[in-house]
Write a protein that holds these residues in place. Sequence first.
Motif, PDB file in Angstrom:
ATOM      1  N   SER A 197      12.016 -27.629  46.433  1.00 34.14           N
ATOM      2  CA  SER A 197      10.936 -27.477  45.512  1.00 34.14           C
ATOM      3  C   SER A 197      11.058 -25.724  45.374  1.00 34.14           C
ATOM      4  O   SER A 197      10.549 -25.117  46.419  1.00 34.14           O
ATOM      5  CB  SER A 197       9.720 -27.971  45.657  1.00 34.14           C
ATOM      6  N   THR A 198      11.095 -25.135  44.033  1.00 30.78           N
ATOM      7  CA  THR A 198      11.015 -23.775  44.014  1.00 30.78           C
ATOM      8  C   THR A 198       9.561 -23.421  43.752  1.00 30.78           C
ATOM      9  O   THR A 198       9.314 -22.078  43.753  1.00 30.78           O
ATOM     10  CB  THR A 198      11.743 -23.210  42.877  1.00 30.78           C
ATOM     11  N   ALA A 199       8.799 -24.288  43.583  1.00 28.62           N
ATOM     12  CA  ALA A 199       6.946 -24.044  43.447  1.00 28.62           C
ATOM     13  C   ALA A 199       6.588 -22.964  44.686  1.00 28.62           C
ATOM     14  O   ALA A 199       5.664 -22.187  44.400  1.00 28.62           O
ATOM     15  CB  ALA A 199       6.383 -25.463  43.498  1.00 28.62           C
ATOM     16  N   GLY A 200       6.875 -23.185  45.861  1.00 31.15           N
ATOM     17  CA  GLY A 200       6.543 -22.417  46.864  1.00 31.15           C
ATOM     18  C   GLY A 200       6.839 -20.779  46.622  1.00 31.15           C
ATOM     19  O   GLY A 200       6.029 -19.877  47.083  1.00 31.15           O
ATOM     20  N   GLY A 238      12.990 -25.433  36.139  1.00 31.09           N
ATOM     21  CA  GLY A 238      14.070 -25.004  36.603  1.00 31.09           C
ATOM     22  C   GLY A 238      14.153 -23.554  37.370  1.00 31.09           C
ATOM     23  O   GLY A 238      15.092 -23.016  37.117  1.00 31.09           O
ATOM     24  N   ALA A 239      12.708 -23.091  37.490  1.00 29.58           N
ATOM     25  CA  ALA A 239      12.612 -21.578  37.709  1.00 29.58           C
ATOM     26  C   ALA A 239      13.460 -21.452  39.142  1.00 29.58           C
ATOM     27  O   ALA A 239      13.300 -22.477  40.107  1.00 29.58           O
ATOM     28  CB  ALA A 239      11.060 -21.467  37.898  1.00 29.58           C
ATOM     29  N   ASP A 240      14.009 -20.461  39.324  1.00 31.48           N
ATOM     30  CA  ASP A 240      14.505 -19.857  40.549  1.00 31.48           C
ATOM     31  C   ASP A 240      15.541 -20.869  41.246  1.00 31.48           C
ATOM     32  O   ASP A 240      15.806 -21.003  42.147  1.00 31.48           O
ATOM     33  CB  ASP A 240      13.514 -19.539  41.576  1.00 31.48           C
ATOM     34  N   TYR A 241      16.191 -21.790  40.191  1.00 32.40           N
ATOM     35  CA  TYR A 241      17.054 -22.574  40.887  1.00 32.40           C
ATOM     36  C   TYR A 241      18.226 -21.935  41.448  1.00 32.40           C
ATOM     37  O   TYR A 241      18.873 -22.752  42.461  1.00 32.40           O
ATOM     38  CB  TYR A 241      17.671 -23.572  39.634  1.00 32.40           C
TER      39      TYR A 241
END
Length: 270
Positions: A197-200, A238-241
């Motif tokens: 997960s890119t949420a972090g 799709g942020a920072d994929y």
Amino acid sequence: MLTDYHNHLERGTLTLDYLKQFTDEAARKGIEHFGISEHAYHFYQTKNILSNPWIEERRYYDMADYVRLFHEAWNAGIDVKMSIEMDYTPGKHDEMAQFIRAYDFDYVIGSIHWVDDFGIDLAEFRKEWDRRDIYDTYRKYFDQVVTLAESNLFDIIGHLDLVKIFKYVPEDEEFLLEQYDRATTALANCKTCVEISTAGLRKPVGELYPDPRLLQMCYDKGIPIVLSSDAHVPQDVGADYDKAVALAKKVGYTEIMTFSKGERKAVPLG
């Protein structure tokens, strides 16, 4: 191939127009498999699973409206997976199973946001981190990861080490690795995939979930992965994929899982 299976409409509306902002963003970013997984606690139908004052202030959806939205989308030719993100709740396995079976989800995400009465990732509870024993909180958190896996109710575990969100991390690395080891051992013996997960990266911790050492254990024990952004607004889909894919490949992954009506299939990692 890219997936984004962990996304939320809660800051907007359960409407086709708002959903389409998410699916359009996914298409722009080349994400072939996209799903919405609203928090289960928002729905009246989960009151018998998890209830506390913080939750009850945010319980305002009906599952009939949620399911109807997906049928509208499918009828409009929009390819979106229907999912839910459930707060894994110890002692409520039968109730969680009953809820999951009641709907034709493409996949189900299980996540841990509560350690007893402590909302570990909530700003309202942040000062609790200074009042509580960090080792006790981490041990109890990973106890739940183990029993979540053993329940075999979930297709994906969300943000596996969410407990680090506010940068409260035990200094004893041996203790931390012990938690990682028992979590991954349990996950290796069930159907549950792990999401990168890119949420972090958008949280105080400023890191991907999971920690590279934890993800390496996942790979070494044969635990499959998916990619997720945990977007709560369309622009975060799709942020920072690039970072997520790079980490996956660095530890050895060459495939990710896709889901449709509970069935999973491995595809090459994009």
